[in-house]
Design an enzyme around this catalytic site. Sequence first.
Site, mmCIF file in Angstrom:
data_model
loop_
_atom_site.group_PDB
_atom_site.id
_atom_site.type_symbol
_atom_site.label_atom_id
_atom_site.label_comp_id
_atom_site.label_asym_id
_atom_site.label_seq_id
_atom_site.Cartn_x
_atom_site.Cartn_y
_atom_site.Cartn_z
ATOM 1 N N ARG A 1 30.432 51.824 51.126
ATOM 2 C CA ARG A 1 31.769 51.977 50.565
ATOM 3 C C ARG A 1 31.799 52.973 49.416
ATOM 4 N NH1 ARG A 1 32.186 45.767 49.244
ATOM 5 N NH2 ARG A 1 29.996 46.287 48.836
ATOM 6 N N ASP B 1 30.548 38.766 38.330
ATOM 7 C CA ASP B 1 31.352 39.450 39.354
ATOM 8 C C ASP B 1 32.553 38.572 39.701
ATOM 9 O OD1 ASP B 1 32.002 41.616 40.925
ATOM 10 O OD2 ASP B 1 30.651 41.109 42.577
#
Length: 388
Positions: free
Chosen positions: A162, A284
């Site tokens: 990505r 995260d």
Amino acid sequence: MLTLIKNVECYSPSPLGTVDILIANNAVAHIARDISMHSPSLNIIDGSDLIALPGLVDSLVHISGGGGEGGFHTRTPQMQLSDASLHGVTTVIGALGTDATTRTLPDLVAKAKGLNIEGISAYCYTGSYHLPARTITGNVTDDVVLIDCIIGVGEVAIADHRAAEPTFQALAEVAAQARTGGMISGKAGIVYIHTGDGKRQLSVLHDVVDNTDIPASQFYPTHINRNQSLLDAGIAWTQKGGVIDMTTSTNKQFIEEGEIPAAEAVAYCLNKGVPANCLSMSSDGNASLPIFDDVGQFVGLEVGKVGSLFGAFKALVLQHNVSLENAIAIVSSTPAKRLKLHHKGKIEVGCDADIVLCKKTTLDIVHVVARGKQLVKHSKVLIKGMFE
């Protein structure tokens, strides 16, 4: 606003013994063996049988939500105040990730400002996974210099399908821009790095450090516990003076595919001789954790939890026998120092009064104070966010 914590075993993160801690407004005003004072406005917290540690500093949280791998309806929700406060996190650094189209930097900055009003400390990174970096003012240096809550750029993705496959030149340029912004503004100017599981691992970071005057300390790579090979590559990175960060949010599929639980990865590094000041963990939080079937089709997702950071801290101490001093450093003073948040990550006179009080034996959280205000009392939320 005065708060007095009495008879608490204090770790700053170095042990200070049993002391009293006086908080005036948002800062630690005095630490001594026995502080005696009387005031009708004094909030007294009994610290007997508790330990005090600095509030956790979480270097990666998707505070404004993130994009999901399953389409528009899988965009993850924003972080709420109690998602952090209930779990001892008093400082968060927000970021964009894969999705810098439906999630924007102005929204990220606004969310950070809102969390600051609600009671914790929030900062953010400009940019996202891709280079050239998206910014608010037009370039990274100006964002870092002119926007108070922006302390660097990230999370820039490498070794990931990505990612924009950043070249040595592109990464060196954005690092120089962030570094210049940091020097002018007195901020970290850090380049926070999302590390995927691609075969290039940290090689592009080595290329920049080996071929320019930019030091390894300018980069802050995370997700280093994805697999054993990347973890060993991370250890090699610390030998150049870099810091590596382990991600505490995970799911069953990630573990089955080879991800190492964050606390286990940190313990492994410590046993290999990596100093605690080169190691950290982050949650995260509010990121999407996608779940795929046997043929790689998306079937659902879980959401990263800010609370996983404190869970990993407990696991360091209770399961992996890491000293309290080192474990506290890994979730507080190390990230604070690397991000140049000099008033965070320690319990010292003059520093922000971000303090977590835990039970000595179980490390369960009892009270949380952020910037001098008690947010959690007897394990219950005392102050909620606007829309909780």
